[in-house]
Design a protein around this motif. Structure first.
Motif, PDB file in Angstrom:
ATOM      1  N   ALA A   9       0.837  -1.199   0.000  1.00 19.20           N
ATOM      2  CA  ALA A   9       0.000   0.000   0.000  1.00 19.20           C
ATOM      3  C   ALA A   9       0.872   1.250   0.000  1.00 19.20           C
ATOM      4  N   ARG A  10       1.969   1.198   0.804  1.00 18.77           N
ATOM      5  CA  ARG A  10       2.846   2.357   0.866  1.00 18.77           C
ATOM      6  C   ARG A  10       3.515   2.579  -0.499  1.00 18.77           C
ATOM      7  N   PHE A  11       3.978   1.476  -1.079  1.00 19.85           N
ATOM      8  CA  PHE A  11       4.634   1.560  -2.386  1.00 19.85           C
ATOM      9  C   PHE A  11       3.676   2.133  -3.432  1.00 19.85           C
ATOM     10  N   GLN A  12       2.439   1.603  -3.399  1.00 21.63           N
ATOM     11  CA  GLN A  12       1.465   2.070  -4.385  1.00 21.63           C
ATOM     12  C   GLN A  12       1.169   3.547  -4.214  1.00 21.63           C
ATOM     13  N   ARG A  13       1.143   3.995  -2.938  1.00 24.91           N
ATOM     14  CA  ARG A  13       0.855   5.405  -2.713  1.00 24.91           C
ATOM     15  C   ARG A  13       1.964   6.260  -3.305  1.00 24.91           C
ATOM     16  N   ARG A  14       3.216   5.827  -3.057  1.00 22.80           N
ATOM     17  CA  ARG A  14       4.343   6.597  -3.598  1.00 22.80           C
ATOM     18  C   ARG A  14       4.320   6.604  -5.112  1.00 22.80           C
ATOM     19  N   LEU A  15       4.096   5.427  -5.679  1.00 22.52           N
ATOM     20  CA  LEU A  15       4.051   5.320  -7.144  1.00 22.52           C
ATOM     21  C   LEU A  15       2.973   6.235  -7.704  1.00 22.52           C
ATOM     22  N   ARG A  16       1.816   6.216  -7.016  1.00 16.76           N
ATOM     23  CA  ARG A  16       0.694   7.019  -7.483  1.00 16.76           C
ATOM     24  C   ARG A  16       1.082   8.483  -7.560  1.00 16.76           C
ATOM     25  N   TRP A  17       1.697   8.980  -6.481  1.00 22.41           N
ATOM     26  CA  TRP A  17       2.029  10.406  -6.484  1.00 22.41           C
ATOM     27  C   TRP A  17       3.104  10.731  -7.489  1.00 22.41           C
ATOM     28  N   LEU A  18       4.071   9.826  -7.637  1.00 21.62           N
ATOM     29  CA  LEU A  18       5.122  10.059  -8.624  1.00 21.62           C
ATOM     30  C   LEU A  18       4.518  10.142 -10.035  1.00 21.62           C
ATOM     31  N   VAL A  19       3.734   9.110 -10.388  1.00 20.73           N
ATOM     32  CA  VAL A  19       3.162   9.048 -11.737  1.00 20.73           C
ATOM     33  C   VAL A  19       2.255  10.239 -11.995  1.00 20.73           C
ATOM     34  N   LEU A  20       1.366  10.501 -11.038  1.00 18.19           N
ATOM     35  CA  LEU A  20       0.422  11.591 -11.271  1.00 18.19           C
ATOM     36  C   LEU A  20       1.123  12.937 -11.271  1.00 18.19           C
ATOM     37  N   GLY A  21       2.185  13.052 -10.476  1.00 18.44           N
ATOM     38  CA  GLY A  21       2.956  14.292 -10.484  1.00 18.44           C
ATOM     39  C   GLY A  21       3.533  14.562 -11.862  1.00 18.44           C
ATOM     40  N   LEU A  22       4.164  13.531 -12.413  1.00 12.57           N
ATOM     41  CA  LEU A  22       4.732  13.685 -13.751  1.00 12.57           C
ATOM     42  C   LEU A  22       3.649  14.005 -14.776  1.00 12.57           C
ATOM     43  N   ALA A  23       2.528  13.291 -14.659  1.00 10.96           N
ATOM     44  CA  ALA A  23       1.430  13.518 -15.608  1.00 10.96           C
ATOM     45  C   ALA A  23       0.945  14.960 -15.512  1.00 10.96           C
ATOM     46  N   VAL A  24       0.825  15.463 -14.291  1.00 11.31           N
ATOM     47  CA  VAL A  24       0.350  16.836 -14.126  1.00 11.31           C
ATOM     48  C   VAL A  24       1.317  17.806 -14.787  1.00 11.31           C
ATOM     49  N   VAL A  25       2.618  17.591 -14.598  1.00  8.42           N
ATOM     50  CA  VAL A  25       3.602  18.474 -15.221  1.00  8.42           C
ATOM     51  C   VAL A  25       3.428  18.468 -16.739  1.00  8.42           C
ATOM     52  N   PHE A  26       3.299  17.259 -17.307  1.00  9.73           N
ATOM     53  CA  PHE A  26       3.185  17.146 -18.761  1.00  9.73           C
ATOM     54  C   PHE A  26       1.905  17.792 -19.283  1.00  9.73           C
ATOM     55  N   PHE A  27       0.802  17.582 -18.554  1.00 14.23           N
ATOM     56  CA  PHE A  27      -0.474  18.047 -19.091  1.00 14.23           C
ATOM     57  C   PHE A  27      -0.804  19.484 -18.724  1.00 14.23           C
ATOM     58  N   VAL A  28      -0.239  19.971 -17.636  1.00 14.30           N
ATOM     59  CA  VAL A  28      -0.601  21.333 -17.241  1.00 14.30           C
ATOM     60  C   VAL A  28       0.321  22.368 -17.880  1.00 14.30           C
ATOM     61  N   THR A  29       1.572  21.987 -18.163  1.00 17.28           N
ATOM     62  CA  THR A  29       2.499  22.967 -18.742  1.00 17.28           C
ATOM     63  C   THR A  29       1.938  23.676 -19.979  1.00 17.28           C
ATOM     64  N   PRO A  30       1.434  22.939 -20.982  1.00 19.45           N
ATOM     65  CA  PRO A  30       0.896  23.651 -22.150  1.00 19.45           C
ATOM     66  C   PRO A  30      -0.272  24.573 -21.809  1.00 19.45           C
ATOM     67  N   LEU A  31      -1.110  24.127 -20.853  1.00 19.13           N
ATOM     68  CA  LEU A  31      -2.244  24.977 -20.478  1.00 19.13           C
ATOM     69  C   LEU A  31      -1.738  26.250 -19.803  1.00 19.13           C
ATOM     70  N   TRP A  32      -0.731  26.065 -18.946  1.00 21.35           N
ATOM     71  CA  TRP A  32      -0.120  27.198 -18.262  1.00 21.35           C
ATOM     72  C   TRP A  32       0.495  28.146 -19.295  1.00 21.35           C
ATOM     73  N   ALA A  33       1.142  27.548 -20.304  1.00 18.89           N
ATOM     74  CA  ALA A  33       1.747  28.364 -21.351  1.00 18.89           C
ATOM     75  C   ALA A  33       0.686  29.188 -22.079  1.00 18.89           C
ATOM     76  N   MET A  34      -0.500  28.579 -22.267  1.00 19.21           N
ATOM     77  CA  MET A  34      -1.591  29.323 -22.905  1.00 19.21           C
ATOM     78  C   MET A  34      -1.989  30.519 -22.054  1.00 19.21           C
ATOM     79  N   ALA A  35      -2.088  30.274 -20.746  1.00 20.26           N
ATOM     80  CA  ALA A  35      -2.475  31.351 -19.839  1.00 20.26           C
ATOM     81  C   ALA A  35      -1.443  32.474 -19.896  1.00 20.26           C
ATOM     82  N   VAL A  36      -0.160  32.101 -19.856  1.00 18.15           N
ATOM     83  CA  VAL A  36       0.901  33.098 -19.909  1.00 18.15           C
ATOM     84  C   VAL A  36       0.833  33.867 -21.222  1.00 18.15           C
ATOM     85  N   PHE A  37       0.672  33.128 -22.310  1.00 18.83           N
ATOM     86  CA  PHE A  37       0.650  33.736 -23.634  1.00 18.83           C
ATOM     87  C   PHE A  37      -0.480  34.756 -23.769  1.00 18.83           C
TER      88      PHE A  37
END
Lengths: 271, 265
Positions: A9-37
């Motif tokens: 359970a602990r491992f899965q929790r860590r994995l979850r946050w790692l994976v979702l963290g990376l996903a958020v970076v990948f998916f939010v960056t372009p949206l953030w760039a739109m906002a900045v632009f």
């Protein structure tokens, strides 16, 4: 819980946050760039673009074809949703109740558009629309026919899931036994019970129509997406702002929708 | 509805073998042997293949991460909603998002210039590798959506059974969950492939002038008013796409049947 279970359970929790963290970076960056632009200018951060969006009158004077596109897309959304519901819901209910042998063919037919790319459809649609123009006039709103076909697979799945969750046969037999007519069974028994499915089917429909570009652009019709693309050639900042607003709005709508359906399910479980 | 689906397809098939005057010909199909078009076909397949495989792998990991969370939790709802929007709604807007990120005066190059003093060349965004990156932005969410139900079908009891028989985590994935999920995984990958192959809006918004993938070729052939006879080449191109997608979909149906055998509820 066993020791291995806890460790996992602990491992899965860590994995979850790692994976979702990376996903958020990948998916939010372009949206953030739109906002900045959309808020940047030579003099630093500005909200001019967004303020401009709120002035509908000015907007329609400066960018008439864009506003036309928005209007057409809005009409198409309504038409497509209505047409889809009117076409699909009674047919599917009827097939389930009376013609179970037709279920497979119907499913196949409904999922077929998934296999034919929209760009291919456009190529073949030209002569069809020559006929449409001949019979009902040249208006762009008839694009809704093509859109209904495009949305069929998604709508079919959503409605099918809804119908599977209730016992259509028992419900309608009970209602018939109590003296209800078929239209009444349909309106006051079936439809309310699959409300969630209808809402999500409609929502998919809305997203698809608002996001549709291929058919409209290649048939030289001016819908929301075509309008945005044209706008981007004149004033990129506004077109980016519109895109961001549309994406975020769509996301919020979906969240609200899923939360609402979640509540309903909980009510049923406890009550 | 038959009119708006079957007729267009039939038109494509029939007219692919006709000249503009309606006489039967193989010229349009022969045109497919054109180096330009063969090139586009190879690029299209490569682009769809790479983004399907990478997208499927990454999407599966994200989906697994979501499944380990509470099934009715907020996290799952947010991820599903976001995936729905990004997978369905994309097109033109996604292209803008990436131009704003990596374009000439986009977020990332500007940041790098201002803070690190390095000038990066991001013109690759409008070429093959750029397309791959942008396509992943809608492929991964699509994978999350189509793969989540399969992951839900995996029962925790199976894992417990493996453990009570003395199996390790590796053995569980290698011998139980892996083979069970494989058909669902492959069929989702095929779906992603078809999806990328037919994507037009994103490509057109990113780089409308180029013709290096099939959908853009078709788009240009339709829009072409300069060269006569291109209209029916568009139909031949469309036919080529239908054939590819048909092959994919037959494979998909086959995989789906295998997946259903185990994961049906």
């Amino acid at each position: 819980m066993s020791a291995t279970g806890r460790r996992r359970a602990r491992f899965q929790r860590r994995l979850r946050w790692l994976v979702l963290g990376l996903a958020v970076v990948f998916f939010v960056t372009p949206l953030w760039a739109m906002a900045v632009f959309s808020t940047s200018s030579p003099h630093g951060v500005t909200f001019d673009t967004w303020r401009q969006l709120l002035h509908v009158g000015q907007l329609s004077r400066d960018y008439p074809s864009f506003v036309d596109g928005v209007r057409l897309s809005a009409i198409l959304v309504v038409l497509t949703v209505v047409l889809m519901l009117v076409l699909l819901v009674p047919t599917m209910t009827w097939v389930r109740l009376r013609l179970p042998a037709l279920r497979r063919p119907m499913e196949f037919l409904c999922l077929l558009p998934l296999t034919i790319p929209a760009i291919v459809l456009v190529v073949g649609l030209a002569p069809v629309y020559a006929w449409v123009t001949y019979f009902v006039g040249p208006s762009s709103v008839w694009l809704c026919f093509a859109y209904v076909v495009l949305v069929l697979p998604y709508a079919y799945r959503a409605i099918d899931a809804g119908l599977s969750a209730i016992d259509v046969r028992t419900l309608s037999e009970a209602a018939r036994g109590l003296g209800a007519s078929w239209p009444r069974v349909f309106w006051s028994v079936i439809t309310p019970n699959i409300r969630t499915a209808l809402v999500s089917a409609s929502f998919l429909c809305v997203a698809l129509v608002l996001g549709e570009y291929t058919i409209a652009s290649l048939m030289s019709r001016n819908n929301l997406q075509v309008g945005i693309l044209q706008l981007s050639q004149r004033t990129p900042a506004i077109s980016v702002a519109v895109s961001l607003a549309a994406l975020v709005l769509c996301f919020l709508l979906l969240i609200v929708l899923t939360l609402a359906t979640g509540h309903r399910r909980k009510e049923r479980e406890t009550g | 509805m038959a009119v708006f689906l079957v007729v267009p397809t039939a038109v494509v098939v029939v007219q692919a073998f006709r000249t503009d005057d309606g006489a039967p010909t193989l010229g349009n199909v022969r045109e497919l042997g054109n180096t330009d078009i063969v090139h586009a076909l190879v690029n299209s397949v490569l682009l769809s293949g790479v983004t399907a495989i990478v997208g499927a792998a990454l999407g599966a990991v994200v989906a697994y991460a979501v499944v380990t969370a509470a099934p009715e939790g907020l996290l799952r709802r947010v991820v599903t909603a976001a995936s729905g929007v990004l997978a369905q709604f994309g097109g033109v807007m996604l292209a803008f998002a990436w131009i704003a990120t990596l374009g000439l005066s986009g977020l990332v190059p500007t940041l790098l210039r201002d803070h690190l003093g390095t000038d990066v060349d991001t013109s690759w965004l409008y070429g093959m590798s750029g397309f791959m990156l942008v396509y992943l932005y809608f492929q991964i969410p699509l994978m999350v959506i189509v793969f989540l139900p399969s992951l839900d079908g995996v029962r925790p009891q199976w894992r417990e059974a493996t453990e009570s028989l003395g199996g390790t985590t590796w053995q569980y994935w290698r011998r139980v969950a892996g083979p069970l999920l494989a058909p669902a995984f492959f069929s989702s990958t095929l779906l992603l492939f078809a999806n990328a192959l037919s994507a037009y809006a994103t490509a057109a918004a990113l780089n409308a002038q180029s013709t290096f993938i099939l959908p853009l070729q078709i788009g240009n052939a339709i829009g072409s008013e300069v060269v006569l006879g291109r209209q029916n080449v568009a139909k031949a191109l469309a036919l080529e796409m239908v054939v590819i997608v048909a092959i994919i979909m037959v494979a998909y149906a086959f995989m789906q049947r295998r997946a259903d055998r185990w994961l049906a509820r």
